[in-house]
Write a protein that holds these residues in place. Sequence first.
Motif, PDB file in Angstrom:
ATOM      1  N   HIS A 171       0.848  -1.193   0.000  1.00 26.27           N
ATOM      2  CA  HIS A 171       0.000   0.000   0.000  1.00 26.27           C
ATOM      3  C   HIS A 171       0.881   1.240   0.000  1.00 26.27           C
ATOM      4  O   HIS A 171       1.864   1.310   0.744  1.00 26.27           O
ATOM      5  N   ASP A 172       0.516   2.220  -0.815  1.00 25.77           N
ATOM      6  CA  ASP A 172       1.264   3.488  -0.877  1.00 25.77           C
ATOM      7  C   ASP A 172       2.763   3.267  -1.111  1.00 25.77           C
ATOM      8  O   ASP A 172       3.617   3.862  -0.435  1.00 25.77           O
ATOM      9  N   ASP A 246      -9.604   0.565   0.768  1.00 27.42           N
ATOM     10  CA  ASP A 246      -9.771   1.753  -0.072  1.00 27.42           C
ATOM     11  C   ASP A 246      -9.461   1.477  -1.544  1.00 27.42           C
ATOM     12  O   ASP A 246      -9.442   2.410  -2.363  1.00 27.42           O
ATOM     13  N   ASN A 247      -9.227   0.191  -1.871  1.00 25.54           N
ATOM     14  CA  ASN A 247      -8.938  -0.228  -3.262  1.00 25.54           C
ATOM     15  C   ASN A 247      -7.669   0.402  -3.837  1.00 25.54           C
ATOM     16  O   ASN A 247      -7.505   0.476  -5.052  1.00 25.54           O
ATOM     17  N   LYS A 248      -6.761   0.851  -2.959  1.00 18.25           N
ATOM     18  CA  LYS A 248      -5.522   1.459  -3.443  1.00 18.25           C
ATOM     19  C   LYS A 248      -4.303   0.566  -3.199  1.00 18.25           C
ATOM     20  O   LYS A 248      -3.176   0.953  -3.501  1.00 18.25           O
TER      21      LYS A 248
END
Length: 263
Positions: A171-172, A246-248
């Motif tokens: 993530h990120d 958050d689908n990210k």
Amino acid sequence: MLILRSGLLLAVLLLSACSMPILQDLPSSKTENVEPSAPNNTPVDSAQSTDDAPISSTADNTSSESTSTPVNKVSATDNLTQQLRTQQALAKANYAELTNRMGKAPQLPSIGNVSGLSYQQINDATQQLRSYVSKTNSTLASLNARVEDRQKVALNGDIIRIFLSEATVSHDNQSFKAQPLVGQWIRGESRAIRLKDNILFEAPKSEDLNITFSETYQLIVNNKVIATINPNREKNDANFTVPTHDNKGSIVGKLDFRVVEDE
């Protein structure tokens, strides 16, 4: 000659006597003619003052109404639109939860583009959504009651134990391996567990993972079905790749599960 003088003097006296009352009446006559004119001026001034007041008041009221009415209407529409969006969010959340936990849910009301709806259409749509939320809340309450009953008296296949042996969260542009976790789920139950860094226990990095054991014996992770549980089979395992909440990002992992036998 004496008689003539006496007659002239008598005539002058008579004339003087007759003229005196007439001269005394003249001031009185003038006063009576002037006095009525004073009261006549007062009603005229009063009428003019009374007529001016309503004209000014009416103009002010008209100006106020023409200015305030559109503002109030816009404010009411904005408030109702906000209520509609709130009910939409609640309806979608209930739909997703019922779909996961029961395998089905009532169809959501069809709402068009809110910006293109009239005030009455927005009001009607809001009422439809309120009715949907109320109905699905009742269904969820009944489901929660069944889950509580199964926790007290479980039938075969009503409870499973899940062991999350491995999970990697990306993530990120960062990733971490999560700590192993174990827990029990009752059929119809859905809850989230917090994945934390396996190496640094106090690390701020974490991610929620939602696991559901549905009424239809499906094992669902973050809204994705990863396995169907056989109540008569004691142990099994499943690999999964699911999106983050958050689908990210993504979560890749493996879990083992087994049916807890009725004691």
